[in-house]
Design a protein around this motif. Structure first.
Motif, PDB file in Angstrom:
ATOM      1  N   LEU A  13       0.864  -1.183   0.000  1.00  0.00           N
ATOM      2  CA  LEU A  13       0.000   0.000   0.000  1.00  0.00           C
ATOM      3  C   LEU A  13       0.894   1.224   0.000  1.00  0.00           C
ATOM      4  O   LEU A  13       1.736   1.383   0.875  1.00  0.00           O
ATOM      5  N   ARG A  14       0.716   2.075  -1.000  1.00  0.00           N
ATOM      6  CA  ARG A  14       1.469   3.335  -1.061  1.00  0.00           C
ATOM      7  C   ARG A  14       0.481   4.473  -0.799  1.00  0.00           C
ATOM      8  O   ARG A  14      -0.520   4.609  -1.492  1.00  0.00           O
ATOM      9  N   THR A 132     -14.666   3.135   4.920  1.00  0.00           N
ATOM     10  CA  THR A 132     -15.931   3.051   5.643  1.00  0.00           C
ATOM     11  C   THR A 132     -16.532   4.428   5.877  1.00  0.00           C
ATOM     12  O   THR A 132     -17.744   4.575   5.895  1.00  0.00           O
ATOM     13  N   HIS A 133     -15.692   5.432   6.058  1.00  0.00           N
ATOM     14  CA  HIS A 133     -16.148   6.809   6.273  1.00  0.00           C
ATOM     15  C   HIS A 133     -15.118   7.758   5.660  1.00  0.00           C
ATOM     16  O   HIS A 133     -13.940   7.419   5.555  1.00  0.00           O
ATOM     17  N   CYS A 134     -15.563   8.950   5.308  1.00  0.00           N
ATOM     18  CA  CYS A 134     -14.641   9.976   4.821  1.00  0.00           C
ATOM     19  C   CYS A 134     -15.331  11.327   4.915  1.00  0.00           C
ATOM     20  O   CYS A 134     -16.546  11.410   5.055  1.00  0.00           O
ATOM     21  N   GLY A 135     -14.541  12.380   4.822  1.00  0.00           N
ATOM     22  CA  GLY A 135     -15.142  13.707   4.870  1.00  0.00           C
ATOM     23  C   GLY A 135     -14.118  14.817   4.809  1.00  0.00           C
ATOM     24  O   GLY A 135     -12.948  14.591   4.493  1.00  0.00           O
ATOM     25  N   TYR A 136     -14.587  16.019   5.115  1.00  0.00           N
ATOM     26  CA  TYR A 136     -13.792  17.239   5.068  1.00  0.00           C
ATOM     27  C   TYR A 136     -13.948  17.975   6.389  1.00  0.00           C
ATOM     28  O   TYR A 136     -14.977  17.879   7.031  1.00  0.00           O
ATOM     29  N   THR A 137     -12.945  18.757   6.750  1.00  0.00           N
ATOM     30  CA  THR A 137     -13.127  19.708   7.840  1.00  0.00           C
ATOM     31  C   THR A 137     -13.363  21.080   7.212  1.00  0.00           C
ATOM     32  O   THR A 137     -13.132  21.270   6.019  1.00  0.00           O
ATOM     33  N   ASP A 138     -13.769  22.025   8.016  1.00  0.00           N
ATOM     34  CA  ASP A 138     -13.944  23.396   7.549  1.00  0.00           C
ATOM     35  C   ASP A 138     -12.557  23.993   7.277  1.00  0.00           C
ATOM     36  O   ASP A 138     -11.643  23.803   8.086  1.00  0.00           O
ATOM     37  N   ALA A 151     -10.172   9.903   5.688  1.00  0.00           N
ATOM     38  CA  ALA A 151     -10.886   8.665   5.353  1.00  0.00           C
ATOM     39  C   ALA A 151     -10.480   7.577   6.326  1.00  0.00           C
ATOM     40  O   ALA A 151      -9.329   7.504   6.753  1.00  0.00           O
ATOM     41  N   ASN A 152     -11.433   6.737   6.673  1.00  0.00           N
ATOM     42  CA  ASN A 152     -11.167   5.514   7.432  1.00  0.00           C
ATOM     43  C   ASN A 152     -11.114   4.369   6.433  1.00  0.00           C
ATOM     44  O   ASN A 152     -12.105   4.088   5.761  1.00  0.00           O
ATOM     45  N   ILE A 153      -9.968   3.731   6.328  1.00  0.00           N
ATOM     46  CA  ILE A 153      -9.736   2.656   5.373  1.00  0.00           C
ATOM     47  C   ILE A 153      -9.686   1.335   6.146  1.00  0.00           C
ATOM     48  O   ILE A 153      -9.073   1.266   7.204  1.00  0.00           O
ATOM     49  N   THR A 154     -10.289   0.292   5.606  1.00  0.00           N
ATOM     50  CA  THR A 154     -10.260  -0.992   6.303  1.00  0.00           C
ATOM     51  C   THR A 154      -8.879  -1.631   6.192  1.00  0.00           C
ATOM     52  O   THR A 154      -8.218  -1.537   5.163  1.00  0.00           O
ATOM     53  N   TYR A 155      -8.438  -2.275   7.279  1.00  0.00           N
ATOM     54  CA  TYR A 155      -7.161  -2.993   7.266  1.00  0.00           C
ATOM     55  C   TYR A 155      -7.178  -4.100   6.213  1.00  0.00           C
ATOM     56  O   TYR A 155      -6.189  -4.338   5.527  1.00  0.00           O
ATOM     57  N   ALA A 156      -8.304  -4.785   6.121  1.00  0.00           N
ATOM     58  CA  ALA A 156      -8.395  -5.916   5.197  1.00  0.00           C
ATOM     59  C   ALA A 156      -8.145  -5.474   3.768  1.00  0.00           C
ATOM     60  O   ALA A 156      -7.404  -6.115   3.024  1.00  0.00           O
TER      61      ALA A 156
END
Length: 197
Positions: A13-14, A132-138, A151-156
């Motif tokens: 994973l890069r 599983t989730h992602c977004g932006y801050t102000d 972003a929350n990326i799954t380990y699998a």
């Protein structure tokens, strides 16, 4: 900048962070001018923006050819929907993560000086990666005036690991209805208070 991680069964994973030089900044010390001077010293007459995008795309193609999974995040100093940006990622089958999970028409302005309501910061990923989730801050919440994209990326999907869910031990509850238990607890508590001052 980038980090290369090795997971289970040599899965690679890069994770890449990019900042494409802005084309419309002036001044001797701005990034565009610094890159221009360097390119000219190498007898390269490309604009810094064009040079960055061309060189990055060559590297991106090499990484994908090596079988690596890729996550790219960063500031492209152009609308992420502009053909130069969108086209580059589409040619290499990277998808725009935030547009997969959020309304593309309602994308926020990700830089506080940007008066054209353009999203210039984003995350792109190769097909095998699952978020599983992602977004932006102000953009006004942190230094630099840019939104943090996350972003929350799954380990699998990223490293081939299936981590077990954390197990919390069941706590023993103090039985307040039993005066003997309560008295023993208070005696131990008082002794610890005296011992540790």
């Amino acid at each position: 900048t980038w980090f290369l991680y090795t997971g289970k069964n040599n899965m690679k994973l890069r994770v890449v962070s990019i900042c494409v030089p802005c084309a419309n900044l002036t001044g001797a010390i701005c990034v565009h001018a610094q890159h221009k001077r360097y390119l000219q010293s190498q007898d390269d007459d490309r604009s810094p923006r064009k040079a960055f995008l061309e060189d990055f795309e060559v590297e991106l193609a090499k990484w994908i050819a090596n079988g690596e999974q890729i996550i790219v995040g960063g500031d492209v100093n152009e609308a992420v929907t502009h053909h130069t940006i969108q086209g580059m990622f589409e040619r290499h089958n990277l998808r725009n993560l935030l547009f997969e999970h959020h309304d593309r028409e309602d994308a926020p302005n990700t830089y506080f000086w940007n008066k054209q309501d353009k999203e210039i910061d984003d995350i792109w990923m190769t097909p095998g990666i699952e978020a599983t989730h992602c977004g932006y801050t102000d953009p006004n919440e942190g230094p630099g005036g840019h939104s943090a994209v996350w972003a929350n990326i799954t380990y699998a999907s990223a490293l081939g690991h299936f981590l077990p869910n954390p197990q919390s031990p069941a706590a023993r509850r103090l039985k307040l209805q039993d005066s003997r238990v309560e008295a023993r607890y208070l005696d131990k508590y008082e002794a610890l208070l005296k011992q540790h001052h």
